[in-house]
Design an enzyme around this catalytic site. Structure first.
Site, PDB file in Angstrom:
ATOM      1  N   HIS A 186      11.104  60.163 -26.851  1.00 61.31           N
ATOM      2  CA  HIS A 186      12.254  59.535 -26.168  1.00 61.31           C
ATOM      3  C   HIS A 186      13.350  60.556 -25.882  1.00 61.31           C
ATOM      4  O   HIS A 186      14.114  60.405 -24.946  1.00 61.31           O
ATOM      5  CB  HIS A 186      12.849  58.428 -27.053  1.00 61.31           C
ATOM      6  CG  HIS A 186      11.846  57.434 -27.526  1.00 61.31           C
ATOM      7  ND1 HIS A 186      11.123  56.621 -26.675  1.00 61.31           N
ATOM      8  CD2 HIS A 186      11.418  57.117 -28.788  1.00 61.31           C
ATOM      9  CE1 HIS A 186      10.316  55.847 -27.387  1.00 61.31           C
ATOM     10  NE2 HIS A 186      10.463  56.127 -28.665  1.00 61.31           N
TER      11      HIS A 186
ATOM     12  N   GLU B 138      24.978  58.255 -20.730  1.00 62.94           N
ATOM     13  CA  GLU B 138      24.903  56.831 -21.140  1.00 62.94           C
ATOM     14  C   GLU B 138      26.269  56.183 -20.949  1.00 62.94           C
ATOM     15  O   GLU B 138      26.399  55.185 -20.232  1.00 62.94           O
ATOM     16  CB  GLU B 138      24.460  56.759 -22.600  1.00 62.94           C
ATOM     17  CG  GLU B 138      23.078  57.395 -22.815  1.00 62.94           C
ATOM     18  CD  GLU B 138      22.282  56.743 -23.895  1.00 62.94           C
ATOM     19  OE1 GLU B 138      22.689  56.790 -25.064  1.00 62.94           O
ATOM     20  OE2 GLU B 138      21.246  56.148 -23.560  1.00 62.94           O
TER      21      GLU B 138
ATOM     22  N   HIS C 254      20.595  62.832 -23.827  1.00 63.33           N
ATOM     23  CA  HIS C 254      20.083  61.895 -22.809  1.00 63.33           C
ATOM     24  C   HIS C 254      20.372  62.567 -21.473  1.00 63.33           C
ATOM     25  O   HIS C 254      21.431  63.202 -21.318  1.00 63.33           O
ATOM     26  CB  HIS C 254      20.816  60.548 -22.892  1.00 63.33           C
ATOM     27  CG  HIS C 254      20.719  59.895 -24.248  1.00 63.33           C
ATOM     28  ND1 HIS C 254      19.779  58.932 -24.556  1.00 63.33           N
ATOM     29  CD2 HIS C 254      21.441  60.095 -25.382  1.00 63.33           C
ATOM     30  CE1 HIS C 254      19.942  58.548 -25.818  1.00 63.33           C
ATOM     31  NE2 HIS C 254      20.930  59.251 -26.358  1.00 63.33           N
TER      32      HIS C 254
ATOM     33  N   HIS D 273      24.596  63.565 -28.231  1.00 63.16           N
ATOM     34  CA  HIS D 273      24.999  62.682 -29.338  1.00 63.16           C
ATOM     35  C   HIS D 273      24.826  63.390 -30.676  1.00 63.16           C
ATOM     36  O   HIS D 273      23.712  63.786 -31.034  1.00 63.16           O
ATOM     37  CB  HIS D 273      24.151  61.404 -29.315  1.00 63.16           C
ATOM     38  CG  HIS D 273      24.492  60.496 -28.190  1.00 63.16           C
ATOM     39  ND1 HIS D 273      23.637  59.511 -27.728  1.00 63.16           N
ATOM     40  CD2 HIS D 273      25.599  60.412 -27.392  1.00 63.16           C
ATOM     41  CE1 HIS D 273      24.202  58.861 -26.727  1.00 63.16           C
ATOM     42  NE2 HIS D 273      25.400  59.385 -26.505  1.00 63.16           N
TER      43      HIS D 273
ATOM     44  N   HIS E  40      20.920  64.938 -30.445  1.00 64.30           N
ATOM     45  CA  HIS E  40      19.914  64.787 -29.384  1.00 64.30           C
ATOM     46  C   HIS E  40      20.649  64.591 -28.063  1.00 64.30           C
ATOM     47  O   HIS E  40      21.877  64.463 -28.043  1.00 64.30           O
ATOM     48  CB  HIS E  40      18.998  63.588 -29.678  1.00 64.30           C
ATOM     49  CG  HIS E  40      19.742  62.306 -29.706  1.00 64.30           C
ATOM     50  ND1 HIS E  40      20.364  61.806 -30.845  1.00 64.30           N
ATOM     51  CD2 HIS E  40      20.043  61.434 -28.722  1.00 64.30           C
ATOM     52  CE1 HIS E  40      20.977  60.692 -30.563  1.00 64.30           C
ATOM     53  NE2 HIS E  40      20.812  60.442 -29.275  1.00 64.30           N
TER      54      HIS E  40
ATOM     55  N   THR F   3      22.001  53.311 -28.954  1.00 67.68           N
ATOM     56  CA  THR F   3      21.688  53.042 -27.543  1.00 67.68           C
ATOM     57  C   THR F   3      20.179  53.019 -27.299  1.00 67.68           C
ATOM     58  O   THR F   3      19.729  52.894 -26.162  1.00 67.68           O
ATOM     59  CB  THR F   3      22.296  54.124 -26.624  1.00 67.68           C
ATOM     60  OG1 THR F   3      21.638  55.378 -26.923  1.00 67.68           O
ATOM     61  CG2 THR F   3      23.783  54.242 -26.828  1.00 67.68           C
ATOM     62  N   THR F   4      19.413  53.155 -28.413  1.00 70.01           N
ATOM     63  CA  THR F   4      17.959  52.993 -28.299  1.00 70.01           C
ATOM     64  C   THR F   4      17.524  51.992 -29.353  1.00 70.01           C
ATOM     65  O   THR F   4      18.228  51.789 -30.353  1.00 70.01           O
ATOM     66  CB  THR F   4      17.231  54.329 -28.596  1.00 70.01           C
ATOM     67  OG1 THR F   4      17.449  54.639 -29.991  1.00 70.01           O
ATOM     68  CG2 THR F   4      17.744  55.467 -27.749  1.00 70.01           C
TER      69      THR F   4
HETATM   70  N1  EVG Z   1      21.392  57.228 -28.900  1.00 69.74           N
HETATM   71  S1  EVG Z   1      22.062  56.990 -30.337  1.00 69.74           S
HETATM   72  O1  EVG Z   1      22.873  58.122 -30.724  1.00 69.74           O
HETATM   73  O2  EVG Z   1      22.754  55.718 -30.281  1.00 69.74           O
HETATM   74  C1  EVG Z   1      20.822  56.825 -31.515  1.00 69.74           C
HETATM   75  C2  EVG Z   1      20.718  57.461 -32.708  1.00 69.74           C
HETATM   76  C3  EVG Z   1      19.547  57.033 -33.319  1.00 69.74           C
HETATM   77  C4  EVG Z   1      18.995  56.155 -32.482  1.00 69.74           C
HETATM   78  O3  EVG Z   1      19.767  56.003 -31.338  1.00 69.74           O
HETATM   79 ZN    ZN Z   2      21.732  59.032 -28.158  1.00 69.64          ZN
END
Ligand code: EVG
Ligand code: ZN
Length: 260
Positions: free
Chosen positions: A62, A104, A94, A117, A92, A197-198
């Site tokens: 992902h 996002e 996006h 993030h 990580h 957000t996932t």
């Molecule tokens: N994309 S996020 O930072 O909200 C996240 C962290 C772990 C899973 O999703």
């Molecule tokens: Zn994220």
């Protein structure tokens, strides 16, 4: 629970397996600066990343994730909306398929090419990251926008390592990287209560969105788009791109600003 960002398994379908997708504090959101509340009582954010120690870089199908040793409080953030220190667990990204969509969060509808993030957890209150990820004040994520322009010297170490984790499930050593080099000059921020957000989309995140983006080159962004969501043994080779969830309803939440 195979979820993704495609037409069949993407954000519009997530609610079938994760009903909280239609909850009251979902992320990301569109931030409208003139509708945020300046909160003069918000202290600045402090990042104590001195003894920072990344462990590895990993393609989970992902995103691409750099993981940290979070067995003690050596890499933490404090201040801002947070009541105590939160430990860095991973960071990580996006990103989009081209041009300047891929973030996002959006700002007055403006999208950025990518969003970084930095995921932290409340180790003062929860025993493990997993427990924290399910608690209302368990996580704090710092979001940094990436826009296309000059190359970013701190990002090279990451983009030069991406070839090692091309396939879903691949992991490689990635020691001694300090994400402090990825911060913009200013730590002015917006903050609001939201979610992952996932999937599993837990409503456990205090979001801290930095106002100032960092600049990366189109060439550097292109290296993210060479990552695959498919595993090495799979026939199908599908590129990892557009791995972002669109903004979700604010549902009455207040977004606070650390600046006027
Ligand atoms: N994309 S996020 O930072 O909200 C996240 C962290 C772990 C899973 O999703
Ligand atoms: Zn994220």
């Amino acid at each position: 629970h195979p979820w993704g960002y495609g037409d069949e398994d993407g954000p519009e379908a997530w609610h079938k397996d994760y009903p909280i997708a239609q909850g009251n504090r979902q992320s990301p959101i569109n931030i409208v600066p003139e509708e945020t509340m300046y909160d003069a009582s918000l202290p600045p954010i402090f990042l104590s990343y001195e003894h920072c120690n990344s462990i590895n870089i990993y393609n989970n199908g992902h995103s691409v994730i750099v993981e940290f040793d979070d067995t003690d409080d050596r890499t933490v953030i404090r201040g801002g909306p947070l009541d105590n220190a939160y430990r860095l667990k991973q960071f990580h990204f996006h990103w989009g398929g081209k041009g300047s969509h891929g973030s996002e969060h959006t700002v007055s509808g403006k999208t950025y090419a990518s969003e970084l993030h930095l995921v932290h957890w409340n180790a003062a209150k929860y025993k493990t990251f997993g427990e924290a990820a399910a608690g209302p004040d368990g996580l704090a994520v710092i979001a940094i926008f990436l826009e296309i322009g000059d190359e970013h010297r701190g990002l090279h170490k990451i983009t030069d390592a991406l070839y090692m984790v091309k396939f879903k499930g691949s992991v490689a050593d990635f020691k001694g990287f300090n994400p402090k080099c990825l911060l913009p000059n200013s730590l002015l921020f917006w903050t609001y209560p939201g979610s992952l957000t996932t999937p599993p989309l837990h409503e456990s995140v205090t979001w801290i969105v930095l106002k100032e983006p960092i600049t990366v080159s189109e060439k550097q962004m292109g290296k993210f788009r060479m990552l695959l969501i498919s595993g090495e043994e799979e026939e199908e080779r599908t590129r990892m791109e557009n791995n972002f969830r669109p903004p979700q309803p604010l549902k009455g939440r207040k977004v606070r600003a650390s600046f006027d």
